[in-house]
Design a protein around this motif. Structure first.
Motif, short mmCIF file in Angstrom:
data_model
loop_
_atom_site.label_atom_id
_atom_site.label_comp_id
_atom_site.label_asym_id
_atom_site.label_seq_id
_atom_site.Cartn_x
_atom_site.Cartn_y
_atom_site.Cartn_z
N GLU A 48 0.78 -1.24 0.00
CA GLU A 48 0.00 -0.04 0.07
C GLU A 48 0.96 1.29 0.12
O GLU A 48 0.52 2.25 -0.65
CB GLU A 48 -0.85 -0.02 1.25
CG GLU A 48 -2.23 -1.05 1.07
CD GLU A 48 -3.12 -0.96 2.22
OE1 GLU A 48 -2.98 -0.21 3.19
OE2 GLU A 48 -3.96 -1.85 1.92
N PHE A 52 -0.76 3.73 -2.96
CA PHE A 52 -1.66 4.92 -2.84
C PHE A 52 -1.14 6.22 -3.18
O PHE A 52 0.00 6.53 -2.48
CB PHE A 52 -2.27 4.83 -1.39
CG PHE A 52 -3.23 3.47 -1.12
CD1 PHE A 52 -3.97 3.00 -2.03
CD2 PHE A 52 -3.13 3.01 0.15
CE1 PHE A 52 -4.69 1.92 -1.86
CE2 PHE A 52 -3.94 1.95 0.56
CZ PHE A 52 -4.52 1.26 -0.49
N THR A 57 -4.66 6.94 0.40
CA THR A 57 -4.30 6.76 1.60
C THR A 57 -5.46 7.35 2.77
O THR A 57 -5.70 6.57 3.57
CB THR A 57 -2.86 7.08 2.04
OG1 THR A 57 -2.09 6.70 1.03
CG2 THR A 57 -2.68 6.81 3.46
N ARG A 68 -11.19 -2.51 2.80
CA ARG A 68 -10.10 -2.02 2.30
C ARG A 68 -9.32 -2.89 1.35
O ARG A 68 -8.77 -2.53 0.25
CB ARG A 68 -9.10 -2.08 3.65
CG ARG A 68 -7.72 -1.14 3.36
CD ARG A 68 -7.13 -0.64 4.55
NE ARG A 68 -5.64 -0.03 4.38
CZ ARG A 68 -5.12 0.59 5.23
NH1 ARG A 68 -5.97 1.12 6.24
NH2 ARG A 68 -3.99 0.98 5.12
N THR A 72 -8.29 -1.40 -2.49
CA THR A 72 -6.98 -1.83 -2.68
C THR A 72 -6.77 -2.37 -4.06
O THR A 72 -6.01 -2.18 -4.88
CB THR A 72 -6.12 -2.19 -1.48
OG1 THR A 72 -6.34 -1.77 -0.38
CG2 THR A 72 -4.44 -2.47 -1.85
#
Ligand code: COA
Length: 236
Positions: A48, A52, A57, A68, A72
């Motif tokens: 991540e 992001f 984020t 999430r 993602t």
């Protein structure tokens, strides 16, 4: 199951052979849009911190683990789509490709202005792009849409389920995905799409929907117990 990545129109048909067997009809969806990425979440392991943008984020930190994971995976699919369409320079890092639209809900492909849509379920994520409004929805075929059909289908639409010859679950799942994909493409609240988008035909690979007096095809592909539905509004 070797479902890795089904690429874009630019990828030759031969490279799709294995995946096409799993997803009969997927080529028709790919040909109807500018690009499509379909990923099995188990085959991606995004970092991540490297994925992001700051806005992504800020959104992700407020999510629970399940939400999430989908968010993602959607970012991974959209950033790959942006790269495959050459909407981002090769050396541009993922953290600099924005995929969260200005409203903080709808997806985008950087600053390109190309329309896109994304859908994820527990295992899969699909992202699509087009020069015109586009919506995609990905759902597992299940008895849920048939159990709840009275909530999202009019009596006339419900009659289409038996006429389709698909069996109740496959037909009602297609009807649900049409309403969701249309909501995304048209920018309608889901409840509004349920009321204003009418399913007028249900079919295995293609259905028809009506919105504001005009009809549009709804293209489906089914594989691995899931249906992907694509709706484009080429002349809206
Ligand atoms: C947008 C919506 C149809 C998504 O359906 P879903 O089956 O929950 O989820 P999907 O995986 O198919 O799609 C989710 C993606 O749709 C996109 N999306 C969200 N809002 C959107 C909108 N208004 N227009 C287009 N796309 C939208 C997002 O990219 C989202 O994924 P992400 O947040 O991880 O980036 C649904 O959440 C919705 O209509 N929300 C608006 C509020 C609403 O109608 N609520 C009533 C629910 S009964």
């Amino acid at each position: 199951m070797a479902l890795n990545q089904i690429g874009l129109n630019s990828i030759s048909a031969s490279s799709l052979t294995n995946d096409s067997l799993i997803w009969p009809g997927i080529e028709r969806l790919q040909l109807a849009c500018l690009g499509m990425i379909l990923l099995d979440m188990e085959t991606i392991s995004p970092v991540e911190d490297h994925l992001f943008t700051p806005r992504e984020t800020a959104r992700a930190v407020r999510m629970g683990p399940r939400r999430r994971r989908g968010f993602t995976a959607a970012r991974v699919a959209l950033k790959r789509l942006a790269r495959q369409l050459n909407l981002a320079e090769e050396d541009r890092p993922d953290q600099a490709i924005e995929t969260l639209g200005p409203d903080g809900a709808r997806p985008c492909l950087g600053e390109s202005g190309i329309y896109c849509s994304v859908s994820h379920c527990a295992r899969l994520v699909a992202a699509v792009a087009h020069r015109y409004p586009i919506g995609v929805d990905l759902e597992m075929v299940s008895e849920k849409p048939i159990r709840t059909r009275h909530l999202f289908m009019s009596p006339r639409e419900r009659d289409l389920i038996s006429l389709s010859g698909l069996g109740p679950e496959r037909a009602a799942t297609r009807a649900w995905t049409i309403k969701e994909a249309a909501a995304k493409a048209l920018g309608l609240h889901l409840f509004q799409a349920i009321r204003e988008v009418e399913v007028v035909r249900l079919g295995e690979e293609e259905g028809v929907m009506r919105y504001q007096e005009k009809t549009y095809p709804a293209r489906h592909a089914e594989g691995n117990g899931h249906v992907i539905t694509l709706i484009t509004f080429d002349d809206v």
